[in-house]
Scaffold this active site. Structure first.
Site, PDB file in Angstrom:
ATOM      1  CG  ASP A 153      40.180   8.231  43.859  1.00 53.46           C
ATOM      2  OD1 ASP A 153      39.076   8.732  44.077  1.00 53.46           O
ATOM      3  OD2 ASP A 153      40.327   7.013  43.682  1.00 53.46           O
ATOM      4  CG  PHE A 205      37.253  -0.238  39.063  1.00 52.64           C
ATOM      5  CD1 PHE A 205      38.430  -0.107  39.803  1.00 52.64           C
ATOM      6  CD2 PHE A 205      36.148  -0.815  39.664  1.00 52.64           C
ATOM      7  CE1 PHE A 205      38.486  -0.547  41.122  1.00 52.64           C
ATOM      8  CE2 PHE A 205      36.199  -1.256  40.977  1.00 52.64           C
ATOM      9  CZ  PHE A 205      37.369  -1.130  41.705  1.00 52.64           C
TER      10      PHE A 205
HETATM   11  C1  PRP Z   1      46.870   6.116  42.638  1.00 51.05           C
HETATM   12  C2  PRP Z   1      47.242   7.346  41.839  1.00 51.05           C
HETATM   13  C3  PRP Z   1      47.521   8.360  42.894  1.00 51.05           C
HETATM   14  C4  PRP Z   1      46.588   7.960  44.017  1.00 51.05           C
HETATM   15  C5  PRP Z   1      45.396   8.859  43.971  1.00 51.05           C
HETATM   16  O1  PRP Z   1      48.037   5.470  43.004  1.00 51.05           O
HETATM   17  O2  PRP Z   1      48.345   7.117  41.010  1.00 51.05           O
HETATM   18  O3  PRP Z   1      48.850   8.297  43.367  1.00 51.05           O
HETATM   19  O4  PRP Z   1      46.189   6.611  43.783  1.00 51.05           O
HETATM   20  O5  PRP Z   1      44.525   8.568  45.022  1.00 51.05           O
HETATM   21  P1  PRP Z   1      44.130   9.620  46.142  1.00 51.05           P
HETATM   22  O6  PRP Z   1      43.896  10.942  45.460  1.00 51.05           O
HETATM   23  O7  PRP Z   1      42.867   9.028  46.710  1.00 51.05           O
HETATM   24  O8  PRP Z   1      45.236   9.680  47.149  1.00 51.05           O
HETATM   25  P2  PRP Z   1      48.081   3.989  43.588  1.00 51.05           P
HETATM   26  O9  PRP Z   1      48.247   4.065  45.086  1.00 51.05           O
HETATM   27  O10 PRP Z   1      46.921   3.199  43.070  1.00 51.05           O
HETATM   28  O11 PRP Z   1      49.447   3.439  43.013  1.00 51.05           O
HETATM   29  P3  PRP Z   1      49.978   3.338  41.491  1.00 51.05           P
HETATM   30  O12 PRP Z   1      50.261   4.763  41.031  1.00 51.05           O
HETATM   31  O13 PRP Z   1      51.214   2.524  41.604  1.00 51.05           O
HETATM   32  O14 PRP Z   1      48.908   2.686  40.655  1.00 51.05           O
END
Ligand code: PRP
Length: 179
Positions: A103, A152
């Site tokens: 992201d 989303f």
């Molecule tokens: C999500 C995804 C990545 C991170 C990406 O994890 O799995 O680890 O967000 O976002 P970024 O590039 O903005 O850092 P999340 O924290 O939602 O946890 P999850 O994997 O348990 O769903």
């Protein structure tokens, strides 16, 4: 289709094709080698299990990390914390980080920096999806499944409020579910 899902972006068949392609590249690049695949929980777990079962030419080992950057907010805070670390030393080891989605890139920029400091023989990144944010990130995935819209998206490991991870496809959520 799940009643909360607005639209399917990637069907199970489309996902299979993407993972086949990524696995073929990894099989070629690491043929005959030992590779430690590091999944970043929880989102990566479905993709990682699909990916490693296709790594037929590689000696695969697995480990996991948990990172958190979001706290209670839906926005990335940039303050990434390691909540669970690897269970082994990685000095001199070929390491592939496996992640579901890039992201902002904050999480993986931090984690890759931490792991690089531990002197692995190599450190690469396999990401199933990159969000189309129109930004330049500090890190790039060597193995990338595809680009997805800045919406989303749920399913195939990705959640909204911890739900929908089990869906075998990738879809967008209906607006009334998150607004
Ligand atoms: C999500 C995804 C990545 C991170 C990406 O994890 O799995 O680890 O967000 O976002 P970024 O590039 O903005 O850092 P999340 O924290 O939602 O946890 P999850 O994997 O348990 O769903």
């Amino acid at each position: 289709m799940h009643p909360d899902v607005e639209k399917i972006l990637l069907s199970k068949e489309a996902i299979d094709e993407i993972v086949d392609r990524m696995a073929a590249q990894i099989n070629e690049d690491y043929a005959g080698k030992t590779l430690l695949c590091v999944g970043i929980l929880k989102g990566s777990c479905v993709f990682m299990m699909d990916l490693i079962r296709r790594l037929t030419d590689v000696d695969v080992e697995i480990d996991f990390m948990v990172a958190s950057s979001y706290g209670s907010s839906a926005q990335s805070s940039g303050d990434v914390k390691i909540k669970k670390d690897l269970s082994r030393d990685i000095e001199g080891i070929d390491v592939l980080i496996v992640e579901d989605i890039l992201d902002t890139g904050n999480t993986l920029t931090k984690l890759m920096g931490v792991l690089r400091d531990r002197k692995p023989a190599s450190l690469e990144l396999a990401v199933f999806l990159e969000k189309d944010l129109g930004i330049e990130r500090a890190i790039k995935a060597k193995y990338l499944g595809g680009i997805c819209p800045d919406e989303f998206v749920v399913g195939y490991g990705l959640d909204y409020n911890e739900k929908y991870r089990q869906l075998p496809y990738l879809g967008t959520l209906k607006r009334e579910i998150y607004s």
